[in-house]
Design a protein around this motif. Structure first.
Motif, PDB file in Angstrom:
ATOM      1  N   UNK A 364       7.091  -1.669  -0.125  1.00 32.80           N
ATOM      2  CA  UNK A 364       6.746  -1.643   1.288  1.00 32.80           C
ATOM      3  C   UNK A 364       5.779  -0.522   1.615  1.00 32.80           C
ATOM      4  N   UNK A 365       5.695  -0.200   2.910  1.00 28.33           N
ATOM      5  CA  UNK A 365       4.662   0.734   3.372  1.00 28.33           C
ATOM      6  C   UNK A 365       4.810   2.125   2.764  1.00 28.33           C
ATOM      7  N   UNK A 366       6.051   2.612   2.652  1.00 26.22           N
ATOM      8  CA  UNK A 366       6.245   3.967   2.117  1.00 26.22           C
ATOM      9  C   UNK A 366       5.752   4.070   0.675  1.00 26.22           C
ATOM     10  N   UNK A 367       6.097   3.071  -0.131  1.00 25.09           N
ATOM     11  CA  UNK A 367       5.709   3.089  -1.547  1.00 25.09           C
ATOM     12  C   UNK A 367       4.193   2.926  -1.679  1.00 25.09           C
ATOM     13  N   UNK A 368       3.626   2.006  -0.904  1.00 21.90           N
ATOM     14  CA  UNK A 368       2.178   1.784  -0.971  1.00 21.90           C
ATOM     15  C   UNK A 368       1.424   3.040  -0.545  1.00 21.90           C
ATOM     16  N   UNK A 369       1.906   3.695   0.511  1.00 16.59           N
ATOM     17  CA  UNK A 369       1.264   4.926   0.978  1.00 16.59           C
ATOM     18  C   UNK A 369       1.311   6.007  -0.094  1.00 16.59           C
TER      19      UNK A 369
END
Length: 490
Positions: A364-369
């Protein structure tokens, strides 16, 4: 209309002017931004030089409805309209680009007609030239960049505040006594959602008030955060609440709400990812999901669409993929409840967005960021054979910027193929100006594309530091006035 800039007081007022079909230039500014004042001076001068363009000004913080409608996340920021549509934008303090973009929507350059002075890509007349020169001397881009970045101590403090509660609202006033209508609306919504939230009164601490705008790259208040991620301001929160998406965001991120009797959803990252041994999904739905996951080498399942994300987390992943300059497919999970619920089971991942590369779940967003910041995302894309795609506009920009002084001509400097190109070459050489060149006769795509890109219908075209100076007549005029060399060395 000419020679005046009008302050916009409502979105309805702006919409009415845009709907008229006239050329409209809008400046989003803020009193705290040091770059806004000189750019506003340039904007005001341009209103005199372009009497057929509407020049409007919006104070970004005081008009959050308008700012959020046009995705304003930094100031100064400009939006350009023509025929009732947004046709261009400009972020930051760049007087030359501002003059050039206003010239384009004004229609000052037409095939078969002489170009207006404002179409030079440098400025709109002598007054603007002087303003640009003074601005360039006093406000170089590196200074502006340094001015808008909070110090390390403030950054740490802001991050601690954002992380102090799973849901936190930075607002004017406090929940018991909001000091603005927009803050009041968000407080009311959070109460309706029956979610516990922390708050911070930005009126009580100017350092936080100004620093958070720059830290979050969001110029208005209130600002709502969930698990450290910015959801947005008043309009976005209202839209998410009315659609049910706000409750879903809280649910997806394990935020307890008294309104829900459902079991708490696990945090992103607690699942193992991949496909569970027994999903319990029908073969038809499993086949549909697998087909979607494999439909693009990079596939994003998100709320909304890339050009209109419906949640802050989806928006962040879209921005990261755009920064990586990678093509990607997307699927709006709000448009299909079967896919929305089924994919959670299929992937063993409880929230959205979900990013897949080569049909494998990244997260999700946290991992992608985190992967983006560390460079790991670029590495994974390279390992999967997914490279950055250069658009035609990127190619043109790269050609234009390949030399500080760049001449697009017919032929080469040693063998010009037209008299106008020969004149410009001789002028540059006689003034001792070093320059790069491109023979547009050898590349029809560049020849035709550059006319549209620059809004300049003829060749040669001379550029300085990526900005259009003009054609043969302009170059010869600058040389005859003794200004050519100085213009190309500012």
């Amino acid at each position: 209309m000419g020679g005046s800039v009008k302050d916009v007081q409502s979105k309805a007022e702006l919409d009415k002017v845009v709907a008229s079909g006239a050329a409209v230039s809008v400046h989003f500014w803020a009193s705290w931004c040091e770059a806004s004042k000189p750019m506003d001076d340039v904007f005001s001068h341009l209103s005199t030089d372009f009497p057929h363009v509407h020049f409007l000004r919006v104070e970004a913080e005081e008009q959050p409805e308008i700012s959020e409608a046009y995705a304003v996340s930094a100031v100064p920021y400009f939006v350009f309209f023509k025929d009732g549509k947004s046709v261009d934008t400009l972020e930051g303090a760049n007087p030359s680009s501002l003059a050039n973009k206003v010239a384009k929507i004004s229609g000052s350059v037409n095939p078969g007609e002489p170009a207006a002075p404002a179409s030079l890509g440098m400025a709109a007349g002598p007054t603007i030239l002087e303003t640009v020169k003074e601005f360039a001397k006093e406000n170089d881009s590196s200074k502006l960049t340094n001015q808008v970045q909070p110090g390390d101590a403030l950054k740490k403090r802001l991050q601690q505040l954002i992380d102090s509660h799973p849901v936190i609202l930075f607002m004017k006033g406090n929940p018991e006594e909001p000091k603005c209508g927009f803050s009041q609306k968000v407080v009311d919504i959070l109460k309706k959602e029956k979610v516990k939230f922390g708050s911070f009164d930005i009126l009580a601490d100017n350092e936080v008030r100004e620093g958070l705008k720059k830290f979050s790259n969001w110029p208005t208040y209130p600002q709502l955060y969930c698990k450290g991620e910015l959801l947005g301001g008043c309009d976005i929160v209202i839209a998410m609440h009315e659609s049910g998406e706000l409750q879903q965001v809280f649910k997806d991120h394990g935020i307890d709400t008294n309104a829900s009797n459902e079991a708490k959803v696990s945090e992103p990252g607690s699942g193992k990812g991949g496909i569970s041994e027994s999903t319990g999904l029908s073969s038809t739905l499993t086949s549909r999901i697998a087909s979607l996951v494999n439909s693009s080498p990079v596939m994003l399942f998100m709320k909304g669409k890339p050009d209109e994300p419906k949640c802050g987390f989806s928006r962040k992943v879209v921005e990261i993929l755009q920064q990586e300059k990678v093509e990607f497919g997307s699927f709006d999970i709000l448009s299909d409840e079967d896919i929305r619920q089924g994919l959670k089971v299929y992937s063993n991942w409880s929230s959205y967005p979900q990013l897949y590369i080569g049909a494998e779940l990244i997260g999700g967003s946290d991992i992608v960021l985190e992967m983006h910041k560390s460079g790991e995302l670029k590495k994974v894309l390279a390992e999967k054979g997914i490279g950055q795609k250069e658009s035609f506009e990127d190619r043109l920009r790269k050609l234009i910027s390949s030399s500080p002084v760049m001449l697009f001509m017919k032929g080469t400097p040693d063998a010009p193929r037209c008299g106008f190109s020969s004149k410009v070459v001789n002028a540059l050489q006689e003034d001792g100006v070093s320059f790069g060149s491109f023979d547009i006769l050898n590349d029809e795509e560049v020849r035709q594309g550059l006319k549209v890109f620059s809004n300049w219908p003829t060749f040669p075209q001379l550029y300085y530091k990526g900005e259009l100076i003009g054609g043969c007549d302009i170059v010869m005029e600058l040389r005859n006035n003794g200004e050519l060399k100085s213009t190309l060395s500012e």
